[in-house]
Design a protein around this motif. Structure first.
Motif, PDB file in Angstrom:
ATOM      1  N   PRO A 110      55.740  54.309  41.932  1.00 46.08           N
ATOM      2  CA  PRO A 110      54.320  53.938  42.089  1.00 46.08           C
ATOM      3  C   PRO A 110      53.883  52.764  41.217  1.00 46.08           C
ATOM      4  O   PRO A 110      53.074  51.950  41.647  1.00 46.08           O
ATOM      5  CB  PRO A 110      53.575  55.217  41.708  1.00 46.08           C
ATOM      6  N   PHE A 111      54.420  52.661  39.988  1.00 47.73           N
ATOM      7  CA  PHE A 111      53.960  51.565  39.120  1.00 47.73           C
ATOM      8  C   PHE A 111      54.363  50.208  39.691  1.00 47.73           C
ATOM      9  O   PHE A 111      53.629  49.225  39.543  1.00 47.73           O
ATOM     10  CB  PHE A 111      54.461  51.748  37.681  1.00 47.73           C
ATOM     11  N   LEU A 112      55.518  50.147  40.379  1.00 47.84           N
ATOM     12  CA  LEU A 112      55.918  48.898  41.020  1.00 47.84           C
ATOM     13  C   LEU A 112      55.072  48.616  42.256  1.00 47.84           C
ATOM     14  O   LEU A 112      54.659  47.476  42.488  1.00 47.84           O
ATOM     15  CB  LEU A 112      57.401  48.947  41.417  1.00 47.84           C
ATOM     16  N   ALA A 113      54.806  49.650  43.054  1.00 48.10           N
ATOM     17  CA  ALA A 113      53.969  49.455  44.243  1.00 48.10           C
ATOM     18  C   ALA A 113      52.581  48.973  43.855  1.00 48.10           C
ATOM     19  O   ALA A 113      52.017  48.067  44.488  1.00 48.10           O
ATOM     20  CB  ALA A 113      53.876  50.760  45.034  1.00 48.10           C
ATOM     21  N   ARG A 114      52.017  49.551  42.779  1.00 46.90           N
ATOM     22  CA  ARG A 114      50.700  49.110  42.315  1.00 46.90           C
ATOM     23  C   ARG A 114      50.741  47.639  41.930  1.00 46.90           C
ATOM     24  O   ARG A 114      49.829  46.868  42.256  1.00 46.90           O
ATOM     25  CB  ARG A 114      50.247  49.945  41.103  1.00 46.90           C
ATOM     26  N   TYR A 115      51.809  47.261  41.215  1.00 52.33           N
ATOM     27  CA  TYR A 115      51.902  45.873  40.772  1.00 52.33           C
ATOM     28  C   TYR A 115      52.007  44.918  41.958  1.00 52.33           C
ATOM     29  O   TYR A 115      51.287  43.918  42.021  1.00 52.33           O
ATOM     30  CB  TYR A 115      53.109  45.688  39.850  1.00 52.33           C
ATOM     31  N   TYR A 116      52.906  45.200  42.888  1.00 52.79           N
ATOM     32  CA  TYR A 116      53.089  44.314  44.031  1.00 52.79           C
ATOM     33  C   TYR A 116      51.793  44.141  44.814  1.00 52.79           C
ATOM     34  O   TYR A 116      51.398  43.022  45.169  1.00 52.79           O
ATOM     35  CB  TYR A 116      54.166  44.859  44.973  1.00 52.79           C
ATOM     36  N   LEU A 117      51.129  45.249  45.067  1.00 53.48           N
ATOM     37  CA  LEU A 117      49.925  45.191  45.898  1.00 53.48           C
ATOM     38  C   LEU A 117      48.771  44.496  45.180  1.00 53.48           C
ATOM     39  O   LEU A 117      48.025  43.723  45.791  1.00 53.48           O
ATOM     40  CB  LEU A 117      49.520  46.604  46.328  1.00 53.48           C
ATOM     41  N   ARG A 118      48.641  44.739  43.878  1.00 56.03           N
ATOM     42  CA  ARG A 118      47.573  44.044  43.148  1.00 56.03           C
ATOM     43  C   ARG A 118      47.858  42.548  43.045  1.00 56.03           C
ATOM     44  O   ARG A 118      46.939  41.729  43.126  1.00 56.03           O
ATOM     45  CB  ARG A 118      47.400  44.646  41.748  1.00 56.03           C
ATOM     46  N   ALA A 119      49.133  42.169  42.853  1.00 52.69           N
ATOM     47  CA  ALA A 119      49.475  40.748  42.797  1.00 52.69           C
ATOM     48  C   ALA A 119      49.175  40.074  44.132  1.00 52.69           C
ATOM     49  O   ALA A 119      48.620  38.968  44.173  1.00 52.69           O
ATOM     50  CB  ALA A 119      50.944  40.577  42.430  1.00 52.69           C
ATOM     51  N   LEU A 120      49.502  40.744  45.227  1.00 56.37           N
ATOM     52  CA  LEU A 120      49.198  40.204  46.554  1.00 56.37           C
ATOM     53  C   LEU A 120      47.694  40.087  46.769  1.00 56.37           C
ATOM     54  O   LEU A 120      47.202  39.085  47.300  1.00 56.37           O
ATOM     55  CB  LEU A 120      49.812  41.100  47.635  1.00 56.37           C
ATOM     56  N   GLU A 121      46.969  41.107  46.338  1.00 59.73           N
ATOM     57  CA  GLU A 121      45.515  41.091  46.471  1.00 59.73           C
ATOM     58  C   GLU A 121      44.915  39.930  45.677  1.00 59.73           C
ATOM     59  O   GLU A 121      44.047  39.198  46.174  1.00 59.73           O
ATOM     60  CB  GLU A 121      44.936  42.422  45.987  1.00 59.73           C
ATOM     61  N   GLN A 122      45.403  39.749  44.446  1.00 55.47           N
ATOM     62  CA  GLN A 122      44.876  38.663  43.607  1.00 55.47           C
ATOM     63  C   GLN A 122      45.206  37.289  44.190  1.00 55.47           C
ATOM     64  O   GLN A 122      44.393  36.373  44.125  1.00 55.47           O
ATOM     65  CB  GLN A 122      45.441  38.786  42.188  1.00 55.47           C
ATOM     66  N   LYS A 123      46.410  37.149  44.766  1.00 62.70           N
ATOM     67  CA  LYS A 123      46.761  35.892  45.417  1.00 62.70           C
ATOM     68  C   LYS A 123      45.813  35.611  46.586  1.00 62.70           C
ATOM     69  O   LYS A 123      45.351  34.479  46.780  1.00 62.70           O
ATOM     70  CB  LYS A 123      48.204  35.958  45.916  1.00 62.70           C
ATOM     71  N   ALA A 124      45.514  36.653  47.346  1.00 63.16           N
ATOM     72  CA  ALA A 124      44.668  36.488  48.524  1.00 63.16           C
ATOM     73  C   ALA A 124      43.250  36.053  48.170  1.00 63.16           C
ATOM     74  O   ALA A 124      42.616  35.305  48.917  1.00 63.16           O
ATOM     75  CB  ALA A 124      44.626  37.792  49.320  1.00 63.16           C
ATOM     76  N   ILE A 125      42.749  36.488  47.004  1.00 69.53           N
ATOM     77  CA  ILE A 125      41.375  36.132  46.633  1.00 69.53           C
ATOM     78  C   ILE A 125      41.331  34.898  45.732  1.00 69.53           C
ATOM     79  O   ILE A 125      40.268  34.511  45.260  1.00 69.53           O
ATOM     80  CB  ILE A 125      40.648  37.312  45.955  1.00 69.53           C
ATOM     81  N   GLY A 126      42.502  34.278  45.491  1.00 68.76           N
ATOM     82  CA  GLY A 126      42.528  33.006  44.788  1.00 68.76           C
ATOM     83  C   GLY A 126      42.595  33.073  43.283  1.00 68.76           C
ATOM     84  O   GLY A 126      42.224  32.106  42.601  1.00 68.76           O
ATOM     85  N   VAL A 127      43.069  34.178  42.704  1.00 72.78           N
ATOM     86  CA  VAL A 127      43.228  34.280  41.251  1.00 72.78           C
ATOM     87  C   VAL A 127      44.296  33.284  40.800  1.00 72.78           C
ATOM     88  O   VAL A 127      45.345  33.133  41.437  1.00 72.78           O
ATOM     89  CB  VAL A 127      43.609  35.716  40.843  1.00 72.78           C
TER      90      VAL A 127
END
Length: 252
Positions: free
Chosen positions: A187-204
């Motif tokens: 789960p800790f890896l899945a959380r990281y991957y998904l949050r990184a993708l989310e942040q990329k999508a919103i332009g972080v």
């Protein structure tokens, strides 16, 4: 305070002291397993002069290792907050096998090269996690070999380090292909991957940094729910991440 006490003060846990000693020695001599550690040291450190020099090296590197283990250490002030957060990310991803390489980087590179190298290590490590192909032992062996070359002054910059490790870092095509079909059981890896993708999508600006690994705040149900009221599962129990790339580009 003698050098022995100074080392123990920097790294308080006995198990961490042993791990530090192996990681330091591997960064200097190439990968050494714990069972071979003391015999390897004994072969090299065999007189009073070499023992005194070894003690000084251990003292200096123990403070560096303490900063690697604890990203809130004051040492990171000289490298900036972004570098500290990249170190925090490596720790949150539990990437222990990069620590011999990090030790050599911190002990030898100029600050600008440290910042670039530590950021690159996040990218390279995530690619290796997703793509697989090399076991953790093989990855550690390559990292330790590169660390030794840094200490031997054969690698002096982050660019040289990339050139040295490039043969084992998954290419863009390999990484994207693996990411489309990878399954994540931790789960800790899945959380990281998904949050990184989310942040990329919103332009972080630096989406690869861990924003908050508190599972009470960031959990898989918040980022990508398994189900929606009145409907079936939104994503399969295997945690396949292929649908994530439909709306985001990986930050590496």
């Amino acid at each position: 305070m003698d050098q022995h006490d100074s080392i123990l003060e920097s790294i308080e846990d006995d198990n961490v002291v042993l791990t530090f000693l192996r990681h330091y020695w591997s960064s200097r001599e190439g990968l050494v397993r714990e069972k071979d550690l003391y015999s390897s040291i004994k072969r090299k450190i065999n007189n009073e002069t070499s023992a005194a020099a070894f003690a000084k090296e251990l003292e200096r590197n123990s403070h560096l290792y303490a900063a690697i283990v604890n990203s809130t250490d004051g040492l990171w002030a000289k490298y900036g907050d972004s570098c500290r957060k990249h170190m925090e990310t490596l720790n949150d991803l539990r990437l222990i096998q990069v620590r011999p390489l990090l030790l050599a980087i911190l002990d030898n590179f100029e600050p600008a090269e440290v910042r670039l190298a530590v950021r690159n290590l996040v990218s390279w490590s995530v690619r290796l996690l997703v793509h697989g192909g090399l076991g953790s032992g093989a990855i550690e062996s390559h990292n330790c070999a590169a660390a030794k070359e840094i200490r031997d002054k054969r690698i002096k910059t982050a660019v040289h380090l990339f050139q040295r490790l490039r043969p084992v870092i998954p290419t863009d095509a390999q990484f994207r292909g693996s990411f489309l079909t990878c399954g994540v059981s931790k789960p800790f890896l899945a959380r990281y991957y998904l949050r990184a993708l989310e942040q990329k999508a919103i332009g972080v600006a630096e989406p690869e940094l861990v924003p908050n690994d508190n599972s009470e705040v960031v959990n898989l149900e918040h980022v990508l729910p398994r189900s929606h009221p009145g409907s079936g599962p939104i994503y399969p129990p295997t945690n396949s991440l292929s649908s994530s790339l439909d709306w985001a580009t990986w930050p590496c």
